[in-house]
Design a protein around this motif. Structure first.
Motif, PDB file in Angstrom:
ATOM      1  N   GLY A  60      16.941  -1.023   0.120  1.00 59.03           N
ATOM      2  CA  GLY A  60      15.906  -0.294   0.844  1.00 59.03           C
ATOM      3  C   GLY A  60      15.555   1.030   0.191  1.00 59.03           C
ATOM      4  N   LEU A  63      13.303   0.063  -2.566  1.00 54.31           N
ATOM      5  CA  LEU A  63      12.144  -0.743  -2.209  1.00 54.31           C
ATOM      6  C   LEU A  63      11.000   0.106  -1.698  1.00 54.31           C
ATOM      7  N   ILE A  64      11.327   1.233  -1.043  1.00 61.09           N
ATOM      8  CA  ILE A  64      10.299   2.026  -0.398  1.00 61.09           C
ATOM      9  C   ILE A  64       9.283   2.538  -1.422  1.00 61.09           C
ATOM     10  N   GLU A  65       9.753   2.924  -2.618  1.00 61.67           N
ATOM     11  CA  GLU A  65       8.826   3.434  -3.628  1.00 61.67           C
ATOM     12  C   GLU A  65       7.862   2.342  -4.059  1.00 61.67           C
ATOM     13  N   GLY A  90       4.928  -4.361   5.592  1.00 66.44           N
ATOM     14  CA  GLY A  90       6.186  -4.452   4.848  1.00 66.44           C
ATOM     15  C   GLY A  90       6.699  -5.869   4.695  1.00 66.44           C
ATOM     16  N   THR A 149      15.054   2.061   3.745  1.00 65.68           N
ATOM     17  CA  THR A 149      13.674   2.479   3.518  1.00 65.68           C
ATOM     18  C   THR A 149      13.292   3.609   4.460  1.00 65.68           C
TER      19      THR A 149
ATOM     20  N   THR C  77       8.411  10.028  -0.081  1.00 69.55           N
ATOM     21  CA  THR C  77       9.860  10.137  -0.193  1.00 69.55           C
ATOM     22  C   THR C  77      10.283  11.475  -0.780  1.00 69.55           C
TER      23      THR C  77
END
Lengths: 191, 141, 135
Positions: A60, A63-65, A90, A149, C77
Motif C-alpha cells: 500500500g 501503490l498510492i503513488e 482504486g 495507502t 503523499t
C-alpha cells in the motif's frame, strides 16, 4: 466527487492507462503466497493473517503513488468521498472490481466494503482442518493495502474482514474505520 | 448398469473414488454391485494400472478407451497431462458417454488443482467436488 | 523542451534526488543542494500557512525570474517535485506529471528502494533522461 463520477473516472483509467495481466496468474501467485505462509507457520492462522496484513501494508505504501500518478485525483473533501474513491476508482484500477460502500455509522467514520467477486479467491477452498474456517482471513492482504495507502495520505485507519464467502458466510465484507487524521507535525523549534 | 470410478495419482495412490449406477432408461442412479463384487472393484481397477502405463506411451490422446477386461467388466481410462489416471469400471460399452464424463471430470479436477491449498497427489475430500462428479455421472452415464 | 534540472524532496524536506539536464549550469556542491532543498521545504510550509487564497491547501507553486522558471508539484503523499526550466517554457505541468508517473513506476515499484531514502534507481534515471533529453 459523487459515486457516478468516481465510477466514470475508474472505468476511464482502467480502459486507457493500465497494462493488463492474466487474472489466473494473480490468483495463483496470491494463492501460493497464502499456502506457503500457512506451511511456514505450521497452521498458526492468526500469525498468517498478521503477515498478510504486513505484506499488504508495504504494498500500500508504494501503490498510492502509482494510483495518484495514473488517476490525477485531488484531495478528497471528506471520509465519505475517500470511501467512494477507494471502491470505484482504486479497486477498479487494480483489480477490475467495484465493491459497494455500505453500512456507514452515524459519525461517518466507519463503513463497509461489500465484495461481490474477489479475484484473489477464485477456485479456493480453505483446508478443512477445523481451524482455517474460523481463523484464517484469506484476503487479509487487502486490509493491509488499504491501511498502507491511507496512511500515506495522512489518514490512520483500521481495516479488517467481518465476513468471507470462503468461510461459508453470505458475503465478503471488509470493515474500515477512520482512527484519526495524521496532521503534519512541525519539526521541533519551528513554531 | 453400474459404475465404479477412481482417480489414481502419480504414485499409484488413490485420490478419489465413487460408485454410481446408470440414470438412463429407468435406472435410479444407485450402483448395484453384488457384495463380493464390490470389494473386488478396487483391485480390478488398480491392477489395470500396469496396462495403462504400457499403453500410455503408444497413444497420443488423453482418452484411452478400454484398456482391460475382467470377466464381464471393462476398465476405461483417461490420462491427464499430469499423469493422473481417471479409471472407470463398467459392464457395458459406452465410449462416447464415458468420454464426455471424463472430460467433465477433468474440468473439475483442474479447478481443484487451482486451489492453492491442494497439492498434487493429495486426496480430494471436498464435498463440492463429490457433488459435481455425481452430477456429471447422472448427466452422461 | 528545455528542462534545466530536477529535484525531488521527501516528506521531511530532505533531498532524495537531484539531476542537471543542461551543461551550462553552474555546479553547486552536494551540500548546497541539500541546503537548497531544506530551505525550499521550509518556505513551502510557511507559504501554505500564510496563503491569502482561502482553502488553497498548498504552498508555493511557481517561482519566476527573468533567467528561469521553477515549478513545484506536491503530491498528496508529501513528496515535492521541483522542476527548473527556461523562462518561456510552456507545458511544464505535462512534464511534471510524466516525471511523477516515472517516479511511481521505477522508484516506488522497485522493492529494494527504501521509502524516503535517496533515489539510486538506474532505471528511473535512464527513463528520465530519455524523456527529458530525447537525443
Amino acid at each position: 466527487m459523487s459515486a457516478t463520477k468516481a465510477a466514470r473516472v475508474g472505468e476511464d483509467v482502467w480502459k486507457t492507462r493500465i497494462d493488463k495481466v492474466n487474472a489466473e496468474l494473480v490468483t495463483l501467485t496470491y494463492g501460493s503466497i497464502v499456502a506457503q505462509l500457512c506451511r511456514d507457520f505450521e497452521g498458526d492462522y492468526l500469525e498468517v493473517n498478521k503477515q498478510l496484513e504486513k505484506m499488504g501494508y508495504n504494498i500500500g505504501l508504494r501503490l498510492i503513488e502509482d494510483f495518484l500518478a495514473k488517476t490525477n485525483m485531488g484531495k478528497c473533501a471528506n471520509f465519505r468521498e475517500t470511501a467512494e474513491t477507494i471502491a470505484k476508482v482504486g479497486f477498479k484500477v487494480f483489480l477490475n472490481i467495484t465493491p459497494t460502500v455500505a453500512n456507514w455509522t452515524t459519525d461517518n467514520k466507519q463503513f463497509s466494503l461489500i465484495f461481490e467477486e474477489n479475484p484473489l479467491a477464485d477456485f479456493v477452498e480453505l483446508p478443512d482442518d477445523g481451524r482455517a474456517q474460523n481463523e484464517l482471513w484469506y484476503s487479509n492482504m487487502l486490509c493491509g493495502v488499504l491501511r498502507g495507502t491511507l496512511e500515506m495520505v495522512q489518514m490512520q485507519v483500521d481495516a479488517h474482514f467481518a465476513s468471507d464467502i470462503l468461510r461459508g458466510n453470505e458475503v465478503t465484507e471488509m470493515r474500515v474505520t477512520l482512527v484519526r487524521i495524521i496532521d503534519d507535525e512541525l519539526p521541533p523549534g519551528e513554531d | 448398469m453400474s459404475f465404479y470410478f477412481a482417480i489414481v495419482g502419480t504414485k499409484d495412490n488413490p485420490i478419489y473414488e465413487a460408485e454410481f449406477g446408470t440414470s438412463k432408461q429407468g435406472g435410479d442412479g444407485v450402483a448395484r454391485f453384488r457384495e463380493e463384487q464390490r470389494s473386488m472393484n478396487q483391485f480390478i481397477v488398480h491392477s489395470s494400472l500396469d496396462i495403462v502405463e504400457e499403453v500410455q506411451w503408444a497413444t497420443p490422446t488423453m482418452y484411452m478407451k478400454c484398456v482391460d477386461k475382467f470377466n464381464n467388466l471393462q476398465v476405461s481410462c483417461f490420462l491427464t497431462a499430469g499423469n493422473i489416471k481417471f479409471l472407470l469400471l463398467h459392464d457395458q460399452k459406452a465410449d462416447d458417454a464415458i468420454r464426455q464424463f471424463f472430460t467433465d471430470v477433468y474440468d473439475l479436477y483442474t479447478k481443484t488443482l487451482m486451489n492453492p491449498f491442494y497439492e498434487v497427489d493429495m486426496r480430494i475430500t471436498s464435498g463440492v467436488f463429490d457433488g459435481k462428479v455425481k452430477q456429471a455421472a447422472k448427466k452422461y452415464l | 523542451m528545455v528542462i534545466l534540472s530536477l529535484l525531488i524532496l521527501n516528506k521531511a524536506g530532505g533531498l532524495i534526488f537531484q539531476r542537471d539536464f543542461n551543461e551550462g549550469l553552474k555546479k553547486l556542491s552536494s551540500n548546497d543542494y541539500l541546503v537548497l532543498a531544506g530551505t525550499f521545504h521550509g518556505v513551502h510550509a510557511i507559504t501554505s500557512r500564510i496563503s491569502p487564497v482561502r482553502n488553497s491547501g498548498g504552498g508555493l507553486e511557481v517561482l519566476e525570474s527573468d533567467r528561469f522558471r521553477m515549478q513545484c508539484f506536491q503530491t498528496l503523499t508529501g513528496t515535492k517535485f521541483l522542476i527548473f526550466a527556461e523562462p518561456n517554457q510552456p507545458n511544464i505541468d505535462v512534464v511534471v506529471k510524466r516525471v511523477y508517473e516515472l517516479y511511481a513506476d521505477y522508484v516506488m515499484k522497485n522493492p529494494f528502494y527504501q521509502i524516503e531514502m535517496p533515489i539510486r534507481c538506474e532505471a528511473f534515471e535512464r527513463n528520465l533522461v530519455a524523456y527529458i533529453k530525447p537525443k
